[in-house]
Design an enzyme around this catalytic site. Structure first.
Site, mmCIF file in Angstrom:
data_model
loop_
_atom_site.group_PDB
_atom_site.id
_atom_site.type_symbol
_atom_site.label_atom_id
_atom_site.label_comp_id
_atom_site.label_asym_id
_atom_site.label_seq_id
_atom_site.Cartn_x
_atom_site.Cartn_y
_atom_site.Cartn_z
ATOM 1 N N ASP A 131 0.818 -1.207 0.000
ATOM 2 C CA ASP A 131 0.000 0.000 0.000
ATOM 3 C C ASP A 131 0.856 1.264 0.000
ATOM 4 O O ASP A 131 0.445 2.296 -0.537
ATOM 5 C CB ASP A 131 -0.934 0.000 1.204
ATOM 6 C CG ASP A 131 -2.132 -0.927 0.991
ATOM 7 O OD1 ASP A 131 -2.215 -1.552 -0.078
ATOM 8 O OD2 ASP A 131 -2.978 -1.020 1.899
ATOM 9 N N ASP A 165 -0.324 -5.286 4.908
ATOM 10 C CA ASP A 165 -1.650 -4.689 4.972
ATOM 11 C C ASP A 165 -2.761 -5.539 4.381
ATOM 12 O O ASP A 165 -3.874 -5.549 4.900
ATOM 13 C CB ASP A 165 -1.654 -3.337 4.259
ATOM 14 C CG ASP A 165 -0.825 -2.303 4.982
ATOM 15 O OD1 ASP A 165 0.099 -2.685 5.721
ATOM 16 O OD2 ASP A 165 -1.085 -1.104 4.792
ATOM 17 N N GLU A 193 -6.961 4.002 -0.356
ATOM 18 C CA GLU A 193 -6.367 4.487 0.891
ATOM 19 C C GLU A 193 -5.681 5.821 0.599
ATOM 20 O O GLU A 193 -4.973 5.952 -0.398
ATOM 21 C CB GLU A 193 -5.351 3.454 1.378
ATOM 22 C CG GLU A 193 -4.863 3.670 2.779
ATOM 23 C CD GLU A 193 -3.951 2.526 3.204
ATOM 24 O OE1 GLU A 193 -4.447 1.585 3.838
ATOM 25 O OE2 GLU A 193 -2.756 2.572 2.877
ATOM 26 N N SER A 199 -4.819 4.859 5.735
ATOM 27 C CA SER A 199 -3.766 3.949 6.154
ATOM 28 C C SER A 199 -3.798 3.801 7.667
ATOM 29 O O SER A 199 -4.218 4.706 8.388
ATOM 30 C CB SER A 199 -2.411 4.500 5.718
ATOM 31 O OG SER A 199 -1.362 3.834 6.382
#
Length: 665
Positions: free
Chosen positions: A122, A165, A513, A539
């Site tokens: 991410d 993540d 995100e 996040s």
């Protein structure tokens, strides 16, 4: 001049043309019996042929088969040097954990198998169209992992080795679906912070800080080079990766004190061996996933999440794990109740108050140490079973007097010079230090279905004496993240503004995100005086007055999609009572009331710039439709097969009725 074909094909050494067309095959005989030949599926028998073909001794084929499923990425030489890079440090070294677990399984006379489903980063995809695949990847990866597990029908247990993540949530969802198998999670650990420099969360703001003159080009280049100080493990803060590891342990899916171990170090490798022993013990004792993942285990995970101050992304992942386990899925009322009952006890990056990296949290005792404090508060289900075969209460009894606990905490204090009680607080000392509870779920005319804010992340200086954050400001509306970050960098966002990023939920971007926005605001001097509202998500390292997951999302008719530049927004967050509101309060020269704002919204069309992102992949559009039919964001973005089939059948029947009526006409 050589043609491109000649350059590609090149000249060959003579041995390239020396080709063998037959081989003698492995020596020995398969340990077959007459009963096997008469009754076993051909796949079981051919599986043995494949095993010896890969080099396994025929004399060792009778052991139990254990699958080690990992998210490894990249290609490493034995000395750790890169041949081909992975997407992130979190999966760069997990192959070492898999190897340790495999050797432990072999030593016990059993047969390890290994499979791989790598995962994205991410951090690498922040601010890019790569983020449109981030959350949808979780469901897809869990499906592939489940298919791989079921494709080894002779396996007796599964170890899931993952870190970051989306890879770790996907792994937990996949393992939770294997109700009748022994399953163990092996967390991939954390990377270390640099001796001099910034953590991997703050370093992601070098562009914004450079734009505002906070950093020189030379400083940015230096800081960016050294932030990931060791090559493996998840980031050094309690973001989504770290929180997912903590939740895995809180669910009872790991051995004790597994989450947040420093990647590549002996204690981390030993954890892999312990996990292999646990999986084999579970297989021997008949302990399966359904025994571990109970309603009580889900509540323990939520309570530990609150005590750690974890990522809001776990609001998507914990319900999905519960759904896969066929357990009750928690709703907003459950999260609110637990966050009112459980105080935050952990001081760690990104929320502090002392910015300890996660390796210090591990040394201070990690999950079992926090659970000891929670036990005193009476907020744990101590009878929940763990993969050790022992209950949570029995694990805590062991931990409280263990050599491991004593030596880890002593090392942190005497060698590192850090008091472990300033990393993990008692409830009394946490209150004295002003640690706010973790989550609040504001509602209002902008968020009739709700929203979420990590209320513990609001800058304490922005709270009044009662712990209330109150902001009334004019909104600046953006329909693309790149435009919002450009405004932050160029001075288009100022203290007192409310930044609204709309149309970035599941239907617009796959619920991207937006850390590059929240991190920029965190590390710019005026940022604490700006609020951010969005139907996207944040996040785990995000901080500040940031309200996300707003529902309904703008592209699903949500009132967020009707905002215009200059509208007045009122936000009120009570960080002690965990109550909040988010309202549009007018569009005139002065703010009005929520009722006045509602009247304006009722008469408006959606924002003219509101649309799905033109780069949204068809894969993600399909994911968005399927999860919407399954309950959407507040149900964890899962695939509820029964609801999807029901929706499809209703649509088909409606179409058939329409066609029939048209034919009659």
């Amino acid at each position: 001049m050589k043609s491109s074909l000649e350059q590609i094909m090149g000249r060959h050494e003579e041995d390239v043309y020396q080709i063998t067309t037959k081989a003698p095959g492995p020596e020995g005989k398969l340990p077959l019996t007459s009963e096997m030949l008469l009754d076993s599926p051909s796949g079981h028998l051919f599986g043995w042929t494949q095993n010896v073909g890969m080099g396994w001794s025929p004399s060792k084929l009778l052991g139990k088969q254990v699958l080690i499923l990992g998210t490894q990425g990249g290609i490493r030489r034995p000395d750790g040097a890169p041949v081909a890079l992975g997407y992130h440090t979190g999966h760069w070294e997990v192959g070492l954990l898999m190897q340790e677990a495999a050797e432990e399984i072999s030593r016990a006379g059993n047969i390890p198998f290994a499979g791989f489903v790598s995962d994205p980063c991410d951090g690498r995809s922040q601010g890019t169209s790569g983020m449109f695949d981030s959350l949808p990847y979780r469901n897809d990866a869990a499906m592939v992992m489940r298919r791989l597990i079921r494709s080894l029908p002779t396996c007796s247990a599964v170890l899931g080795v993952a870190t970051c993540d989306k890879g770790l949530p996907a792994m937990m969802i996949a393992l939770a679906s294997m109700h009748s198998l022994p399953v163990v999670v092996v967390p991939g650990g954390v990377t270390l912070p640099p001796i001099q420099g910034e953590d991997a969360g703050k370093v992601q703001t070098i562009g914004s800080r450079y734009a505002h003159g906070e950093l020189s080009l030379e400083e940015a280049a230096d800081l960016g080079c050294r932030a990931c100080a060791t090559p493996g493990g998840g980031c050094q803060f309690l973001g989504t990766a770290g929180t997912a590891q903590v939740v895995a342990e809180a669910l009872g899916l790991t051995v004790p004190h597994a989450a947040l171990a420093p990647s590549g170090q002996p204690v981390w490798l030993e954890m892999a061996r312990q996990s292999a022993r646990a999986a084999q013990h579970m297989a021997a004792e008949g302990l399966i996933a359904a025994h571990i993942l109970t309603d009580e285990a889900i509540e323990n995970a939520m309570a530990v999440h609150a005590a750690f101050g974890g990522s809001t992304n776990l609001l998507l992942h914990i319900p999905a794990i519960a759904h896969a386990s066929k357990r009750r899925m928690p709703d907003v009322s459950d999260w609110t109740r637990i966050n009112r009952e459980v105080p935050r006890l952990v001081s760690v990056l990104p929320n502090g108050p002392i910015p300890h990296p996660t390796v210090r949290l591990f040394l201070a005792g990690g999950v079992p140490e926090v659970m000891l404090h929670m036990r005193r508060l009476g907020v744990l289900h101590e009878q929940a079973i763990t993969v050790t075969g022992q209950t949570v209460g029995e694990v805590l009894d062991w931990w409280s007097d263990s050599e491991r606990r004593h030596r880890m905490r002593t090392y942190l204090k005497e060698v590192e010079g850090i008091d472990p009680d300033t990393v993990i607080y008692s409830a009394k000392s946490a209150k004295q230090a002003g640690l706010a509870s973790t989550l609040t779920f504001p509602t209002g005319n902008i968020a009739p279905e709700g929203s979420v804010i990590k209320s513990t992340a609001i800058d304490p200086s922005m709270l009044d004496e009662h712990g209330v954050y109150h902001h009334v400001g004019r909104v600046k509306v953006f329909t693309a993240e790149r435009d919002a970050i450009r405004a932050i960098k160029s001075g288009g966002i100022a203290a007192g503004d409310v930044l609204a990023l709309i149309g970035r939920g599941p239907l617009g971007t796959g619920m991207e995100e937006t850390y590059q926005l929240t991190s920029a605001l965190k590390h710019l001097p005026f940022g604490k005086e700006v609020s951010l509202i969005t139907d996207a998500r944040f996040s785990g390292v995000s901080t500040g007055a940031c309200l996300g997951h707003i529902g309904p999302e703008a592209l699903d008719g949500g009132p967020l999609g009707k905002l215009r530049d200059g509208d007045w927004i009122e936000i009120r967050i009570d960080t002690r009572r965990l109550q909040g509101s988010l309202n549009m309060v007018g569009s005139g020269e002065q703010p009005g009331s929520p009722g006045e704002g509602q009247a304006v919204l009722d008469c408006r069309d959606p924002h003219p710039g509101l649309s799905a992102d033109p780069e949204l992949p068809d894969d993600t559009r399909l994911w968005a439709a399927l999860q919407a039919a399954s309950g959407g964001t507040w149900s964890g973005c899962v695939y509820d097969v029964d609801r999807i089939i029901e929706t499809l059948e209703a649509g088909i029947q409606a179409l058939q009725r329409k066609q029939s009526a048209t034919g009659r006409q």
